[in-house]
Each structure stands twice: as C-alpha cells, then as structure tokens.
Scaffold this motif. Structure first.
Motif, PDB file in Angstrom:
ATOM      1  N   SER A   1       7.315   9.212   8.257  1.00  0.00           N
ATOM      2  CA  SER A   1       8.458   9.343   7.345  1.00  0.00           C
ATOM      3  C   SER A   1       8.290  10.545   6.418  1.00  0.00           C
ATOM      4  N   ALA A   2       7.066  11.063   6.318  1.00  0.00           N
ATOM      5  CA  ALA A   2       6.830  12.228   5.454  1.00  0.00           C
ATOM      6  C   ALA A   2       7.191  13.501   6.212  1.00  0.00           C
ATOM      7  N   PHE A   3       8.489  13.678   6.376  1.00  0.00           N
ATOM      8  CA  PHE A   3       9.045  14.825   7.098  1.00  0.00           C
ATOM      9  C   PHE A   3      10.099  15.461   6.214  1.00  0.00           C
TER      10      PHE A   3
ATOM     11  N   VAL B   1       5.543  18.109   8.262  1.00  0.00           N
ATOM     12  CA  VAL B   1       5.174  16.703   8.347  1.00  0.00           C
ATOM     13  C   VAL B   1       3.833  16.567   7.623  1.00  0.00           C
ATOM     14  N   SER B   2       3.617  15.404   7.028  1.00  0.00           N
ATOM     15  CA  SER B   2       2.373  15.180   6.293  1.00  0.00           C
ATOM     16  C   SER B   2       1.638  14.004   6.914  1.00  0.00           C
ATOM     17  N   MET B   3       0.384  14.228   7.303  1.00  0.00           N
ATOM     18  CA  MET B   3      -0.387  13.212   8.028  1.00  0.00           C
ATOM     19  C   MET B   3      -1.566  12.726   7.199  1.00  0.00           C
ATOM     20  N   THR B   4      -1.760  11.408   7.186  1.00  0.00           N
ATOM     21  CA  THR B   4      -2.887  10.781   6.483  1.00  0.00           C
ATOM     22  C   THR B   4      -4.197  11.150   7.158  1.00  0.00           C
ATOM     23  N   LYS B   5      -5.136  11.682   6.371  1.00  0.00           N
ATOM     24  CA  LYS B   5      -6.447  12.022   6.933  1.00  0.00           C
ATOM     25  C   LYS B   5      -7.175  10.755   7.394  1.00  0.00           C
TER      26      LYS B   5
HETATM   27  C1  LIG Z   1       7.792   3.685   8.506  1.00  0.00           C
HETATM   28  C2  LIG Z   1       6.451   4.339   8.658  1.00  0.00           C
HETATM   29  C3  LIG Z   1       6.262   5.630   8.221  1.00  0.00           C
HETATM   30  C4  LIG Z   1       5.023   6.270   8.365  1.00  0.00           C
HETATM   31  N1  LIG Z   1       4.885   7.551   7.919  1.00  0.00           N
HETATM   32  C5  LIG Z   1       3.700   8.181   8.097  1.00  0.00           C
HETATM   33  C6  LIG Z   1       3.543   9.529   7.662  1.00  0.00           C
HETATM   34  O1  LIG Z   1       4.467  10.139   7.140  1.00  0.00           O
HETATM   35  N2  LIG Z   1       2.330  10.111   7.855  1.00  0.00           N
HETATM   36  C7  LIG Z   1       1.281   9.451   8.441  1.00  0.00           C
HETATM   37  O2  LIG Z   1       0.205  10.025   8.574  1.00  0.00           O
HETATM   38  N3  LIG Z   1       1.405   8.172   8.863  1.00  0.00           N
HETATM   39  C8  LIG Z   1       2.585   7.523   8.705  1.00  0.00           C
HETATM   40  N4  LIG Z   1       2.723   6.239   9.134  1.00  0.00           N
HETATM   41  C9  LIG Z   1       1.558   5.581   9.774  1.00  0.00           C
HETATM   42  C10 LIG Z   1       1.415   6.020  11.223  1.00  0.00           C
HETATM   43  O3  LIG Z   1       2.621   5.787  11.932  1.00  0.00           O
HETATM   44  C11 LIG Z   1       0.344   5.253  11.998  1.00  0.00           C
HETATM   45  O4  LIG Z   1       0.447   3.923  11.738  1.00  0.00           O
HETATM   46  C12 LIG Z   1      -1.056   5.652  11.707  1.00  0.00           C
HETATM   47  O5  LIG Z   1      -1.174   7.037  11.615  1.00  0.00           O
HETATM   48  C13 LIG Z   1      -1.892   5.170  12.878  1.00  0.00           C
HETATM   49  O6  LIG Z   1      -3.219   5.542  12.691  1.00  0.00           O
HETATM   50  P1  LIG Z   1      -4.183   5.719  13.951  1.00  0.00           P
HETATM   51  O7  LIG Z   1      -3.673   6.896  14.698  1.00  0.00           O
HETATM   52  O8  LIG Z   1      -5.529   5.907  13.359  1.00  0.00           O
HETATM   53  O9  LIG Z   1      -4.088   4.436  14.752  1.00  0.00           O
HETATM   54  C14 LIG Z   1       3.950   5.572   8.993  1.00  0.00           C
HETATM   55  C15 LIG Z   1       4.143   4.270   9.443  1.00  0.00           C
HETATM   56  C16 LIG Z   1       5.380   3.655   9.284  1.00  0.00           C
HETATM   57  C17 LIG Z   1       5.568   2.243   9.797  1.00  0.00           C
END
Ligand SMILES: Cc1cc2nc3c(=O)[nH]c(=O)nc-3n(C[C@H](O)[C@H](O)[C@H](O)COP(=O)(O)O)c2cc1C
Length: 176
Positions: A36-38, A50-54
């Motif tokens: 969703s971080a787009f 896009v922003s990705m969780t480390k």
């Molecule tokens: C509605 C929604 C929005 C999300 N947005 C992001 C996002 O913007 N960035 C991100 O890194 N993960 C986001 N996530 C989490 C990822 O889709 C995902 O669950 C996670 O990266 C999976 O981690 P893994 O690859 O280690 O299994 C979102 C999840 C949901 C349900």
C-alpha cells in the motif's frame, strides 16, 4: 507522552490507502507482494515509488529487481491482496488461478486489476526500517474503470460515490 512511531502507525490506520500488488520476475519466476506504500512522485519524468519493510523476503526481491510492475487492485480483489501478503493458506504468494499476462518489461500483470504501471528501477533509498524504491514508468495501462480496493482501519473498503454536501459537512464541523 505517546511514542511517535506507535502514534504514527495508529493514526495511519485512519488514513485509507489503495492496495497494489507489486510484481517482478525473481530469477525468471513470477513474484508478487501486496503493497500500500505506493505513490506517484513525478510526472515529467514519470516516477513512482514503493516502500518495502526491511527484513522480509519481499523486500529483498523488490529492492533487488531491475524492473517491477504495480497492479492497482479493484474493490472485489481483497482475496488477491491477502494472497500476496502471505495471509491466505491456499494460495500464498502464488498466481495460480489468476488471469495474468506478461508485461513488456517481463513482470506479471494481473489482468483483472484496475490498472498497471510498468517500471524500471531508477534508484533506491535506505530510509529507517524501509527501503524506498523509485521506478521510472515505462508503460501505463488503465484496464478497468472499477472502484479501487482500499485498506483502512485494518480492513478492506472502497470509495463512496458521493461526499457529504457542503451543508451536511457544515453540520459535521459545526463547532468550527
Ligand atoms: C494491505 C497491505 C498492505 C501492505 N503494504 C506493504 C507495503 O507497503 N510495504 C511492505 O513492505 N509490505 C507491505 N505489506 C506486507 C507484505 O504484503 C507482506 O506481507 C510481507 O512483505 C511478507 O513478508 P515476507 O516476504 O517476508 O513473507 C502489506 C500487507 C497488506 C495486507
């Protein structure tokens, strides 16, 4: 005093965000993750981020990709969002059963999505616990004039077709 990180997280639950699936080819295999971080960053030249969780597998795949595509999900695609967030038992991160096509840049497009943005990675930025990935837009396709899927208060919703009329809004904010 409220911790600002926790406060930001909680406040942002009241800020609706459209849901996308970001796809790429990971060693030749189709890969997708719900994001969703787009956001659009620039129109000339056309840039999006896009922003990705480390610390997640998805982070490593998307931040390492030379090309990616953003699929904007439609209101009836919450199951696809859950699938590419790894929350669906039967179809975790898989494209099985979905109508897809290959993008010009090699990424997988979900045909039933509202639209698709194909990108080449322009830069990436190490920012706190996230990596921000900037993409130069190479192709845009608006496939369906459907309402978008939104994530809001930890659940899915969509847009209402009307906003309150000015007079109704006045009564809402009467004390102003
Ligand atoms: C509605 C929604 C929005 C999300 N947005 C992001 C996002 O913007 N960035 C991100 O890194 N993960 C986001 N996530 C989490 C990822 O889709 C995902 O669950 C996670 O990266 C999976 O981690 P893994 O690859 O280690 O299994 C979102 C999840 C949901 C349900």
């Amino acid at each position: 005093l409220q911790d600002t990180g926790e406060g930001l997280k909680q406040l942002m639950r009241s800020y609706p965000q459209a849901v996308t699936v970001v796809t790429t080819a990971n060693r030749g295999e189709p890969f997708g993750v719900t994001v969703s971080a787009f956001s659009t960053i620039s129109l000339d030249p056309p840039l999006v981020m896009v922003s990705m969780t480390k610390g997640t597998a998805a982070h490593d795949v998307i931040s390492g990709a030379s090309h990616f595509a953003v699929n904007i999900l439609a209101a009836d695609q919450a199951k696809i969002s859950e699938r590419f967030a790894g929350r669906s038992e039967s179809h975790k991160f898989s494209f099985e059963g979905l109508a897809v096509e290959k993008a010009e840049n090699g990424c997988t497009l979900i045909r039933t999505a509202v639209g698709h943005i194909e990108c080449t990675r322009a830069s990436s930025h190490d920012e706190g616990d996230h990596t921000v990935i900037m993409g130069k837009v190479t192709r845009v396709k608006h496939s369906h004039d459907a309402p978008p899927l939104l994530y809001y208060k930890r659940g899915y919703t969509t847009v209402a077709s009307t906003v309150p009329t000015p007079s109704a809004a006045d009564s809402l904010f009467g004390e102003w």
